[in-house]
Design a protein around this motif. Sequence first.
Motif, short mmCIF file in Angstrom:
data_model
loop_
_atom_site.label_atom_id
_atom_site.label_comp_id
_atom_site.label_asym_id
_atom_site.label_seq_id
_atom_site.Cartn_x
_atom_site.Cartn_y
_atom_site.Cartn_z
N TRP A 135 18.20 -16.04 -10.43
CA TRP A 135 19.28 -16.71 -11.15
C TRP A 135 18.75 -17.92 -11.92
O TRP A 135 19.06 -18.12 -13.10
CB TRP A 135 20.37 -17.14 -10.17
CG TRP A 135 21.41 -18.02 -10.77
CD1 TRP A 135 22.48 -17.63 -11.54
CD2 TRP A 135 21.51 -19.44 -10.67
NE1 TRP A 135 23.23 -18.72 -11.91
CE2 TRP A 135 22.66 -19.84 -11.40
CE3 TRP A 135 20.75 -20.42 -10.04
CZ2 TRP A 135 23.04 -21.18 -11.50
CZ3 TRP A 135 21.12 -21.74 -10.13
CH2 TRP A 135 22.26 -22.12 -10.86
N GLY A 136 17.93 -18.74 -11.26
CA GLY A 136 17.33 -19.89 -11.94
C GLY A 136 16.41 -19.45 -13.07
O GLY A 136 16.38 -20.06 -14.15
N PHE A 137 15.65 -18.37 -12.83
CA PHE A 137 14.76 -17.83 -13.86
C PHE A 137 15.55 -17.39 -15.08
O PHE A 137 15.15 -17.67 -16.22
CB PHE A 137 13.97 -16.65 -13.28
CG PHE A 137 13.18 -15.88 -14.29
CD1 PHE A 137 11.94 -16.34 -14.73
CD2 PHE A 137 13.67 -14.67 -14.80
CE1 PHE A 137 11.22 -15.62 -15.67
CE2 PHE A 137 12.94 -13.96 -15.73
CZ PHE A 137 11.71 -14.42 -16.17
N TRP B 199 25.79 -15.09 -12.58
CA TRP B 199 26.44 -15.41 -11.31
C TRP B 199 26.36 -14.24 -10.33
O TRP B 199 26.44 -14.43 -9.11
CB TRP B 199 27.90 -15.77 -11.52
CG TRP B 199 28.22 -17.14 -12.04
CD1 TRP B 199 29.19 -17.45 -12.96
CD2 TRP B 199 27.64 -18.40 -11.66
NE1 TRP B 199 29.23 -18.81 -13.19
CE2 TRP B 199 28.29 -19.42 -12.39
CE3 TRP B 199 26.63 -18.76 -10.77
CZ2 TRP B 199 27.97 -20.76 -12.28
CZ3 TRP B 199 26.29 -20.12 -10.66
CH2 TRP B 199 26.96 -21.09 -11.40
N ILE B 200 26.23 -13.01 -10.82
CA ILE B 200 26.14 -11.85 -9.93
C ILE B 200 24.96 -12.00 -8.98
O ILE B 200 25.06 -11.75 -7.77
CB ILE B 200 26.02 -10.55 -10.76
CG1 ILE B 200 27.31 -10.30 -11.54
CG2 ILE B 200 25.69 -9.35 -9.86
CD1 ILE B 200 27.20 -9.16 -12.54
N PHE B 201 23.82 -12.45 -9.49
CA PHE B 201 22.63 -12.64 -8.66
C PHE B 201 22.81 -13.86 -7.75
O PHE B 201 22.26 -13.89 -6.64
CB PHE B 201 21.39 -12.79 -9.54
CG PHE B 201 21.09 -11.56 -10.33
CD1 PHE B 201 20.38 -10.52 -9.75
CD2 PHE B 201 21.55 -11.41 -11.63
CE1 PHE B 201 20.10 -9.36 -10.47
CE2 PHE B 201 21.28 -10.27 -12.35
CZ PHE B 201 20.56 -9.23 -11.77
N PHE B 202 23.55 -14.84 -8.21
CA PHE B 202 23.83 -16.03 -7.42
C PHE B 202 24.68 -15.66 -6.19
O PHE B 202 24.48 -16.19 -5.11
CB PHE B 202 24.58 -17.03 -8.30
CG PHE B 202 24.73 -18.40 -7.72
CD1 PHE B 202 23.73 -19.35 -7.86
CD2 PHE B 202 25.89 -18.77 -7.05
CE1 PHE B 202 23.88 -20.63 -7.36
CE2 PHE B 202 26.05 -20.05 -6.55
CZ PHE B 202 25.03 -20.98 -6.69
N ARG B 203 25.62 -14.73 -6.38
CA ARG B 203 26.55 -14.36 -5.31
C ARG B 203 26.01 -13.29 -4.38
O ARG B 203 26.27 -13.31 -3.17
CB ARG B 203 27.86 -13.87 -5.94
CG ARG B 203 28.84 -13.16 -4.99
CD ARG B 203 29.28 -14.07 -3.86
NE ARG B 203 30.27 -13.44 -3.02
CZ ARG B 203 30.03 -12.57 -2.03
NH1 ARG B 203 28.78 -12.21 -1.79
NH2 ARG B 203 31.01 -12.07 -1.31
N ALA B 204 25.25 -12.34 -4.91
CA ALA B 204 24.83 -11.18 -4.13
C ALA B 204 23.98 -11.59 -2.93
O ALA B 204 23.06 -12.39 -3.06
CB ALA B 204 24.06 -10.21 -5.02
#
Length: 489
Positions: free
Chosen positions: A338-340, A376-381
């Motif tokens: 997500w940061g990347f 946000w999908i990667f942040f939440r998963a």
Amino acid sequence: MLFNSYEFIFVFLPIVFFVYFYLNSKRLTVGAKGFLVFASLFFYSWWNVVYLPLILSSMLFNYVIGNSLAFDNKRGINKGFSKNTILTFGIVCNLALLGYFKYADFFILNLNLVTDIQVEPLNLLLPLAISFFTFQQIAYLVDSYRDETKEYDFLNYALFVTFFPQLIAGPIVHHKEMMPQFASKWNLVKNYRNIALGLFIFSLGLFKKVVIADTFAEWATNGFDRAVTLNLVEAWATSLSYTFQLYFDFSGYTDMAIGIALLFNIKLPINFNSPYKALDIQDFWRRWHITLSRFLRDYIYIPLGGNRKGNFRTYVNLMATFVIGGLWHGAGWTFVFWGFLHGVALCIHRVWQSIGFRLPKVIAWFITFNFVNIAWIFFRAKEWDDAVKVLSSMFSLDNVVLSPKLMFLTKVLEIDNIIYDRVFCISEEGNRVIIFLVFFFTIILFSKNSIVKLLLFKISFKSVIFSSFLFIYSVFQLTKVSEFLYFNF
């Protein structure tokens, strides 16, 4: 202790408020300050008293290091050590503490994956607020090194670190922002306008959290954690539900923290300013978690060289800053990715700016919002598979399920495999999901945000009724008490 709980709203907060101002009215200023520190530590310990010694030790350590940095090199404990050495030692110790509790198991699990060594995970419980009070104290040490702040009173320092409205999830404040307010004699007496403003913004934040965010949370959880497969509409509803849950959860916490601080005549820095209205990714980070963005800029990006060492180094510094920002949010590769993604987006934005191209505002907003929503999908998963499940279904036409009422679209869309059936298998509230998404999308984009409402607030019969309605309705929804999302970071 949660802001959105009966014990906080009806017991803790009233007692702390009245005792604090009673002690000040008796000119027991030091006693009032000490009581506020004690109350803040009690607030912190409510979650798990085992970690009280941790925050106390961290405060004492950083107080000593900060004082040593503020003194002249020839005085006190600085003798024989350079400021650079002391600052480096202080930062390394803070990061080591954070790394042990937050990243030790992450490191062990990845070590086990790439080697034959099988180290048993420590299974450490993450101490509440450790990311926030660690960054806040690192900022204090750097500010002390720069001679921008000096604090020789441990009680003042303890109040700066532990002040309960901002202790758990920010904003990340500077010493120079807070202590002059606590020292002001005008802030030691009750200010009824500030009380009215505080109750108004607190009620608004409470409503955002328990009524709006927690409603979206159920739909997001269904899609990410419970559903095995998703159709196209469900996937978009899942991603948008989390995007709105996070928005109203974090915005609600920020409003409540600002409101509680105002009761004590303290103005916290703005931390949230309509980020989903952003027209580019740089604008987004000027609006979302503003004090974290400030920290990443001032204490990571600029010390790395910022944009002063050529374009290539600028892009490297941007990437490094946001990968670190992603890792700060959580010990997992999904957070790193997500940061990347945000680092890449900022690099692309910088190139785009240098060329001089400008997109129409609507298109710029559309691209920015959808990028943020997808990221946000990667942040939440919780796992990569969860992210792939949602993301792949969002952009696949292999599983399109629409309402039978929309059967006429078959010819228009020219898609042969549309299924006309019940659209939302992951929720019994399909129509309500769509209505909520559309309604609050409109609110987010076209209504005034909390900061503007606070600036425009006037005490009147109408405002009292409005605040009372928000508060009372929210209190009746407290049966399902849930943590704020940023408590996990």
